[in-house]
Design a protein around this motif. Sequence first.
Motif: not given
Length: 637
Positions: A159-160, A168-169, A181-182, A186-190
């Motif tokens: 969810e973004s 959220y992943w 997971p820890s 974020d969106r840029d990393t994706v």
Amino acid sequence: MEERQDQEKIKLDQNQDLYRVLIETSRELICLHDPEGIYLYVNPIIETLTGFKPEEMLGRNPYDFIHPDDRDRILTNSHNPAKEGRPTVATQYRFLKKNGDYIWFETLTQPIKNKEGEVTYLNTTSRDVTDQVRLTESLQQEKKFSSIMAELAKVGAWESNIEAGSLYWSSEIYKILERDPSLGIDRDTVYNKYSYSEDIEKLRENNLRVYQKGETYSVEHRMVTETGRVIWVRTQGKPAYSEGRIVGVYGAMQDITLSKLVEEEIRLSEKKFSEAFHSSGNGIILLDKNGHFLELNQSFAKMIGYEPDELLFKSFQDVTYPEDLNTGAEAFRKIIDGERDSAQFAKRYIHKKGHIVWVFITGVAVRKDSGELMFIVSQIQDISRKRILENILREKNARLRSVGTHLKERIAQLEEFNQIVSHNMRSPIGNISTLVKFLEEAETEEERVEYMDYLKTTSDQLLTTLNEIVEVIKIRQSPKVVSEEILFESVFSRVKAMFLGQILECEAEIIADFSKSPSIIYPPVYLESIFLNLLSNSLKYRSESPHPVIRFKTYWSSGNHILEVQDNGLGIDLNKHGDQIFKLHKRFHRNTDGRGLGLFMTKNQIESLGGEIHVESTPGQGTKFIILLSKANEFAI
């Protein structure tokens, strides 16, 4: 003072009554235990909750009712701390009902101390949480199944939120992309780290449509995992609304790398099959279980003279040679029924132009994993030329066998001529030599005349024998004697007229039936000679009683043109004379005239044209000659 004490006592009694009423009407189970847990008081709700009456519980140990799996936990977490006067927490456990079932209680245990601070009683308050526990178990089970399904299907949720700037992943997406997971995300990393460079723009466009137009999407694209592996995922996105506004996107991501690999393998396999199918020099067809063409290549269509589109509206039976409709039908049925997976057989197809095409078929079943037949793929090989060559070879072999047989016969005849020359001519020549010597030594004219007569007779006999041998040699060396179509009845009538006197004299009955084969292409002079010699032979060696009956008939048998002549005459002992019956100057009945020349000439005439003559005879019952006339035309040498 006394009045005040009475008022306090009355107030105390009223409070006690109130507490009793509250306890006895409580919907919760309220119990009083000694420090070891033995029931000292149980309020009436126990019967509603468990089926036991309060008096049935008094003096009993609660551990008799607590599920064995829960006893240690109750003792450790609740009972022992309460006995020691320490605070406890509410504990859930299973409690046995009177009907044998269990009810879930959530119980809080509180110690009751005396003035010296010693724990003298335990007070427990319990409530029925069975429905809550079952709901929790159900939710946990569903959560477990969802987790398992997500793991098995390799599907994660995401969810973004553009307003909050959060992403959220779910844990499954972290697994798919091999990210800890820890670390969060974020969106840029994706986009910068995990998105495959060539597919970033496609993802941006899809997300932009969601934000701008509220369109959902489902797109397959590549991602790069933490370890650098390129994987295929299917991402689905939907708009997330808040107060009528699109505030973000949520969706799912599924790892489809394996299915993509399988899909690619299938695509390559289909490509290879398609190339092999359409470029093969052999015919290849796909048939359904009813024998209809599903697909066929150009080679097969060309093999039987059609365009591929013309055959797609036909079944293979439509182009099968009628006599071969059942060829391979049983094998085809067994493939459909699953009794076998392949079959091979040869059959004939009909070319569009009408001629026959011999083919060799190899059919293989293609089935689903369930065993259900999908189609039959068959390779069709044109073996027409091979069949023609085989037929030519068989014919040549037959000719060679026939030539071998006739060579043996020629050798036997040459040996026979040698015997004729050595036996039949030696005596007259020796006799002539002797007579010439006598003639030279004759003293009188009368003796010379006498020897001259003897010499003339002997030389005539020698000349006759020589002429007969020359005639036979001419017959054997004249294969090009002219043949023409002649009617058996016509030739036989002329021959029969030559013997009219003898026929009338001996009252012979001549029966001729040429209806089954009225004509033949044959040298007329030979056929006349054969009729003449056989009729003459039957009349000559007729029996005295009953009157002669001679039958002539023609017919076809096994491809041979047959002339059959049968009489009821004297017959011949074949066991005694069988090997001599067609020899020159052989006679078997002393009381009749004859030179033993007719059957010898007849046999040579028949065999000079490749025919055969056979005899069946029994003394006193007659003779039958069976003549194979037609073999001469097929295997003449």
